[in-house]
Design a protein around this motif. Sequence first.
Motif, mmCIF file in Angstrom:
data_model
loop_
_atom_site.group_PDB
_atom_site.id
_atom_site.type_symbol
_atom_site.label_atom_id
_atom_site.label_comp_id
_atom_site.label_asym_id
_atom_site.label_seq_id
_atom_site.Cartn_x
_atom_site.Cartn_y
_atom_site.Cartn_z
ATOM 1 N N SER A 118 0.802 -1.223 0.000
ATOM 2 C CA SER A 118 0.000 0.000 0.000
ATOM 3 C C SER A 118 0.836 1.275 0.000
ATOM 4 C CB SER A 118 -0.952 -0.007 1.201
ATOM 5 O OG SER A 118 -0.220 -0.151 2.401
ATOM 6 N N SER A 119 2.154 1.148 -0.065
ATOM 7 C CA SER A 119 3.026 2.319 -0.206
ATOM 8 C C SER A 119 4.178 1.944 -1.137
ATOM 9 C CB SER A 119 3.562 2.777 1.158
ATOM 10 O OG SER A 119 4.341 1.769 1.755
ATOM 11 N N ASN A 120 4.769 2.944 -1.757
ATOM 12 C CA ASN A 120 5.870 2.683 -2.693
ATOM 13 C C ASN A 120 6.914 1.806 -2.020
ATOM 14 O OD1 ASN A 120 4.611 4.261 -4.618
ATOM 15 N ND2 ASN A 120 5.815 6.071 -4.165
ATOM 16 N N THR A 121 7.332 0.763 -2.743
ATOM 17 C CA THR A 121 8.218 -0.247 -2.174
ATOM 18 C C THR A 121 9.301 -0.601 -3.179
ATOM 19 O OG1 THR A 121 6.397 -1.171 -0.882
ATOM 20 C CG2 THR A 121 8.293 -2.605 -1.239
ATOM 21 N N THR A 122 10.517 -0.813 -2.688
ATOM 22 C CA THR A 122 11.624 -1.268 -3.529
ATOM 23 C C THR A 122 12.163 -2.561 -2.961
ATOM 24 O OG1 THR A 122 12.232 0.991 -4.151
ATOM 25 C CG2 THR A 122 13.925 -0.707 -4.414
ATOM 26 N N THR B 61 9.064 -1.353 -7.132
ATOM 27 C CA THR B 61 10.286 -1.353 -7.928
ATOM 28 C C THR B 61 11.120 -2.560 -7.518
ATOM 29 O OG1 THR B 61 10.271 1.067 -8.013
ATOM 30 C CG2 THR B 61 12.360 -0.037 -8.529
ATOM 31 N N ILE B 62 11.579 -3.319 -8.509
ATOM 32 C CA ILE B 62 12.434 -4.475 -8.252
ATOM 33 C C ILE B 62 13.782 -4.190 -8.902
ATOM 34 C CG2 ILE B 62 12.699 -6.973 -8.467
ATOM 35 C CD1 ILE B 62 9.639 -7.120 -8.889
ATOM 36 N N GLU B 63 14.836 -4.243 -8.111
ATOM 37 C CA GLU B 63 16.161 -3.888 -8.601
ATOM 38 C C GLU B 63 16.828 -5.038 -9.349
ATOM 39 O OE1 GLU B 63 18.318 -2.308 -5.251
ATOM 40 O OE2 GLU B 63 17.241 -0.403 -5.384
ATOM 41 N N PRO B 64 17.790 -4.724 -10.224
ATOM 42 C CA PRO B 64 18.512 -5.757 -10.977
ATOM 43 C C PRO B 64 19.127 -6.805 -10.046
ATOM 44 C CG PRO B 64 19.048 -3.586 -11.828
ATOM 45 C CD PRO B 64 18.249 -3.375 -10.570
ATOM 46 N N GLY B 65 19.089 -8.062 -10.500
ATOM 47 C CA GLY B 65 19.702 -9.155 -9.760
ATOM 48 C C GLY B 65 18.812 -9.808 -8.722
ATOM 49 N N VAL C 294 1.146 1.420 -16.935
ATOM 50 C CA VAL C 294 2.179 2.133 -16.193
ATOM 51 C C VAL C 294 3.240 1.160 -15.712
ATOM 52 C CG1 VAL C 294 2.650 3.610 -14.228
ATOM 53 C CG2 VAL C 294 0.513 3.884 -15.466
ATOM 54 N N GLY C 295 4.501 1.507 -15.954
ATOM 55 C CA GLY C 295 5.608 0.697 -15.471
ATOM 56 C C GLY C 295 6.413 0.092 -16.599
ATOM 57 N N SER C 296 7.342 -0.780 -16.193
ATOM 58 C CA SER C 296 8.184 -1.422 -17.195
ATOM 59 C C SER C 296 8.714 -2.746 -16.658
ATOM 60 C CB SER C 296 9.342 -0.506 -17.604
ATOM 61 O OG SER C 296 10.125 -0.173 -16.476
#
Length: 158
Positions: A29-33, A53-57, A109-111
């Motif tokens: 429910s909130s921006n998450t990485t 957001t999911i980071e590389p690796g 929206v997104g990639s």
Amino acid sequence: MKHLITKILMVGVFASLITAQTDVSGVISSNTTWSTNVNIVGNLLVSSGVTLTIEPGVTVAFQGEYYLQIEGSLVADGNATSRIKFTNNTQTPAGGYWQHIYFKSNPNVGSISYCHFQFGGKAGYFIKSDNAAAGNNSTRSIKENIFEEFYHSNSATG
């Protein structure tokens, strides 16, 4: 002294093999990485107006027939040398172990780029969208991905 150095080196090697993992399910429910590996232990919803957001690796490992539903935004952008992996976490992998990523409500929206999808697609697909024809106004990008070992009604691999 030689044995002490050997033990220190072994501890360092084993420590590097242990990767931090987080278990997730429910609602984001909130921006998450996500910058470390993640286990999906139940269906997961990214709420409207929220970005995951999911980071590389990073490896996203599903622990069952669960799905990731996006009503906000998903940014999963790996790169050529560090892909994001969507997979299962069973010792006997097979196509269709997990469901799919479902873009609902706000599907443009997104990639998703430089990701590796495997052992999913229980319903016959890895990525689903309520808006199949995003058109030129789409702000979602899906490119440079690998799809393998998905569920197919006539076989266990695709």
